[in-house]
Design an enzyme around this catalytic site. Structure first.
Site, mmCIF file in Angstrom:
data_model
loop_
_atom_site.group_PDB
_atom_site.id
_atom_site.type_symbol
_atom_site.label_atom_id
_atom_site.label_comp_id
_atom_site.label_asym_id
_atom_site.label_seq_id
_atom_site.Cartn_x
_atom_site.Cartn_y
_atom_site.Cartn_z
ATOM 1 N N ASP A 38 0.848 -1.164 -0.127
ATOM 2 C CA ASP A 38 0.053 0.033 -0.124
ATOM 3 C C ASP A 38 0.876 1.355 -0.233
ATOM 4 O O ASP A 38 2.110 1.299 0.291
ATOM 5 C CB ASP A 38 -0.835 0.096 1.258
ATOM 6 C CG ASP A 38 -2.157 0.791 0.888
ATOM 7 O OD1 ASP A 38 -3.444 0.268 0.984
ATOM 8 O OD2 ASP A 38 -2.109 2.137 1.068
ATOM 9 N N ASP A 58 4.350 2.439 -4.167
ATOM 10 C CA ASP A 58 3.049 3.462 -4.858
ATOM 11 C C ASP A 58 2.885 2.735 -6.228
ATOM 12 O O ASP A 58 3.772 2.526 -7.192
ATOM 13 C CB ASP A 58 3.758 4.805 -5.367
ATOM 14 C CG ASP A 58 2.939 5.475 -6.194
ATOM 15 O OD1 ASP A 58 1.766 5.202 -6.437
ATOM 16 O OD2 ASP A 58 3.125 6.645 -6.414
ATOM 17 N N ASN A 86 -6.473 -5.183 -5.496
ATOM 18 C CA ASN A 86 -7.656 -4.642 -4.817
ATOM 19 C C ASN A 86 -7.447 -2.938 -4.802
ATOM 20 O O ASN A 86 -8.529 -2.599 -4.641
ATOM 21 C CB ASN A 86 -7.491 -5.236 -3.307
ATOM 22 C CG ASN A 86 -8.350 -4.376 -2.365
ATOM 23 O OD1 ASN A 86 -9.604 -4.478 -2.320
ATOM 24 N ND2 ASN A 86 -7.757 -3.575 -1.447
ATOM 25 N N TYR A 155 -13.386 6.377 -13.010
ATOM 26 C CA TYR A 155 -13.649 5.150 -12.198
ATOM 27 C C TYR A 155 -14.684 4.258 -12.852
ATOM 28 O O TYR A 155 -14.285 2.952 -12.895
ATOM 29 C CB TYR A 155 -14.216 5.576 -10.887
ATOM 30 C CG TYR A 155 -14.438 4.601 -9.923
ATOM 31 C CD1 TYR A 155 -13.374 3.966 -9.238
ATOM 32 C CD2 TYR A 155 -15.741 3.971 -9.408
ATOM 33 C CE1 TYR A 155 -13.469 2.950 -8.300
ATOM 34 C CE2 TYR A 155 -15.842 2.984 -8.631
ATOM 35 C CZ TYR A 155 -14.752 2.547 -7.889
ATOM 36 O OH TYR A 155 -14.949 1.346 -7.036
ATOM 37 N N LYS A 159 -12.962 0.533 -14.054
ATOM 38 C CA LYS A 159 -13.748 -0.597 -13.487
ATOM 39 C C LYS A 159 -14.162 -1.412 -14.484
ATOM 40 O O LYS A 159 -14.041 -2.912 -14.738
ATOM 41 C CB LYS A 159 -14.809 -0.489 -12.633
ATOM 42 C CG LYS A 159 -14.133 0.278 -11.210
ATOM 43 C CD LYS A 159 -13.075 -0.772 -10.407
ATOM 44 C CE LYS A 159 -12.638 -0.268 -9.183
ATOM 45 N NZ LYS A 159 -11.653 -1.000 -8.627
HETATM 46 N N1 LIG Z 1 -15.812 0.915 -0.771
HETATM 47 C C1 LIG Z 1 -16.663 0.659 -1.636
HETATM 48 O O1 LIG Z 1 -17.761 0.899 -1.532
HETATM 49 C C2 LIG Z 1 -16.302 -0.162 -3.010
HETATM 50 C C3 LIG Z 1 -17.517 -0.397 -3.795
HETATM 51 C C4 LIG Z 1 -17.030 -1.099 -5.017
HETATM 52 C C5 LIG Z 1 -15.744 -1.227 -5.266
HETATM 53 N N2 LIG Z 1 -14.529 -0.861 -4.488
HETATM 54 C C6 LIG Z 1 -13.208 -1.144 -4.726
HETATM 55 O O2 LIG Z 1 -12.655 -2.075 -3.852
HETATM 56 C C7 LIG Z 1 -11.195 -1.822 -3.679
HETATM 57 C C8 LIG Z 1 -10.923 -1.495 -2.255
HETATM 58 O O3 LIG Z 1 -11.729 -0.393 -1.691
HETATM 59 P P1 LIG Z 1 -11.820 0.222 -0.265
HETATM 60 O O4 LIG Z 1 -13.216 0.952 -0.220
HETATM 61 O O5 LIG Z 1 -11.564 -0.978 0.630
HETATM 62 O O6 LIG Z 1 -10.487 1.079 -0.283
HETATM 63 P P2 LIG Z 1 -9.832 2.493 -1.116
HETATM 64 O O7 LIG Z 1 -10.584 2.444 -2.414
HETATM 65 O O8 LIG Z 1 -9.998 3.682 -0.277
HETATM 66 O O9 LIG Z 1 -8.469 1.804 -1.493
HETATM 67 C C9 LIG Z 1 -7.921 0.791 -1.389
HETATM 68 C C10 LIG Z 1 -6.498 0.839 -1.051
HETATM 69 O O10 LIG Z 1 -5.464 1.212 -2.268
HETATM 70 C C11 LIG Z 1 -4.557 2.029 -1.663
HETATM 71 N N3 LIG Z 1 -4.041 2.929 -2.575
HETATM 72 C C12 LIG Z 1 -4.446 3.904 -3.410
HETATM 73 N N4 LIG Z 1 -3.686 4.177 -4.149
HETATM 74 C C13 LIG Z 1 -2.542 3.619 -4.099
HETATM 75 C C14 LIG Z 1 -1.187 3.713 -4.827
HETATM 76 N N5 LIG Z 1 -0.961 4.640 -5.532
HETATM 77 N N6 LIG Z 1 -0.328 2.676 -4.543
HETATM 78 C C15 LIG Z 1 -0.522 1.755 -3.570
HETATM 79 N N7 LIG Z 1 -1.787 1.599 -2.974
HETATM 80 C C16 LIG Z 1 -2.941 2.492 -3.108
HETATM 81 C C17 LIG Z 1 -5.421 2.853 -0.671
HETATM 82 O O11 LIG Z 1 -4.332 3.430 0.276
HETATM 83 C C18 LIG Z 1 -6.183 1.840 0.239
HETATM 84 O O12 LIG Z 1 -5.634 1.374 1.241
HETATM 85 C C19 LIG Z 1 -10.913 -0.731 -4.850
HETATM 86 O O13 LIG Z 1 -10.414 -1.075 -5.897
HETATM 87 C C20 LIG Z 1 -12.246 0.060 -4.767
HETATM 88 O O14 LIG Z 1 -12.504 0.705 -6.115
HETATM 89 C C21 LIG Z 1 -14.967 -0.215 -3.215
#
Ligand SMILES: NC(=O)c1ccc[n+]([C@@H]2O[C@H](COP(=O)([O-])OP(=O)(O)OC[C@H]3O[C@@H](n4cnc5c(N)ncnc54)[C@H](O)[C@@H]3O)[C@@H](O)[C@H]2O)c1
Length: 250
Positions: A38, A58, A86, A155, A159
């Site tokens: 992360d 990153d 993820n 986004y 996706k």
């Molecule tokens: N939360 C929701 O409602 C939801 C719904 C559908 C899909 N998602 C998807 O699920 C996944 C996880 O979502 P979430 O809500 O748990 O967290 P999130 O979307 O906020 O991010 C997941 C993690 O990615 C890390 N991240 C972001 N940019 C980064 C980078 N450049 N390098 C390394 N790490 C990085 C963040 O620090 C975070 O810990 C994501 O792909 C998101 O798009 C989330």
């Protein structure tokens, strides 16, 4: 049936918070050797204390992303059994008219939701081919199948593209014993952005959203982690190129 992931090495991108964090903890509890990367170092401290291997990477830097896969694969004799793409999200953005979206905003969302998954999958594929087995799980979104609640065009586009990558890689890598599947979570509170998004909906839209879910509740991180556990397990041995919606039936 008791699931066990002992002697399984699992790499999870973006595991500091939300789904990634829950998956890391659950797979660890099931005996897996879990590796999480992360961009947020501090948020991973307690994961490290819990015995999870953490790396500050990153993922928008594709070289760094591939380098992480090499580092994880060098940690022992066994291969990477499961890669979970993820990391994602809206990169701090809110929905606005497309004519106001800058190149940098568009690119930052594509970088983390799509390009990082490409870089990690490209790096892990030869290792999994060599092992003759492996599973890649892409955390997509309901926004892979329809317009996004976030209103962020990049986004939704990213996706949808991640789902395309899932289907294409399932065909390309299937003959090598590698399965590639996707999960499409519905709306789940995981971070400040999702809380803000929920507040911005206002009471009426919040109720509409809840009423549009057959199970009449929002999902939670366990709902998503459980699906990833299923896809990572032998129970999913003949599932390939599929997307599983985890949204309570909407
Ligand atoms: N939360 C929701 O409602 C939801 C719904 C559908 C899909 N998602 C998807 O699920 C996944 C996880 O979502 P979430 O809500 O748990 O967290 P999130 O979307 O906020 O991010 C997941 C993690 O990615 C890390 N991240 C972001 N940019 C980064 C980078 N450049 N390098 C390394 N790490 C990085 C963040 O620090 C975070 O810990 C994501 O792909 C998101 O798009 C989330």
């Amino acid at each position: 049936m008791m699931l066990s992931f002992s002697e399984k090495r699992i790499a999870i991108s973006g595991g500091a918070i939300g789904f990634g964090r829950e998956m890391a903890l659950q797979f660890t509890a099931l005996g897996a050797d879990v590796h999480v990367c992360d961009i947020r170092a501090e948020a991973m401290q307690d994961l490290a204390e819990a015995g999870i291997n953490t790396y500050v990477v990153d993922l928008c830097d594709r070289k760094a992303a591939s380098g992480w896969i090499s580092r994880v694969s060098r940690q022992g004799a066994s291969p990477i059994d499961v890669l979970i793409n993820n990391a994602g999200g809206v990169a701090g953005q809110q929905g606005k008219a497309i004519e106001l979206v800058t190149d940098a905003e568009w690119d930052s969302v594509l970088d983390i939701n799509l390009n990082a998954a490409f870089a990690l999958s490209r790096a892990v594929a030869p290792l999994m081919k060599q092992a003759g087995q492996g599973k890649i799980i892409n955390i997509c979104s309901g926004a892979a199948l329809k317009a996004s609640l976030t209103g962020v065009q990049a986004y939704c586009a990213a996706k949808h593209a991640l789902l395309g990558l899932t289907r294409q890689l399932a065909h390309e890598l299937g003959p090598f014993g590698i399965q590639v599947n996707a999960v499409a979570p519905g709306f789940v509170f995981t971070n400040e952005a999702t809380k803000k998004q929920w507040d911005n909906f206002g009471e009426e839209r919040q109720q509409q959203l809840l009423q549009s879910i057959a199970l009449r509740r929002l999902g939670n991180v366990k709902d998503i982690a459980n699906t990833a556990i299923f896809l990572a397990s032998d129970l999913s041995s003949f599932i390939n190129g599929q997307i599983i919606s985890v949204d309570g039936g909407s």
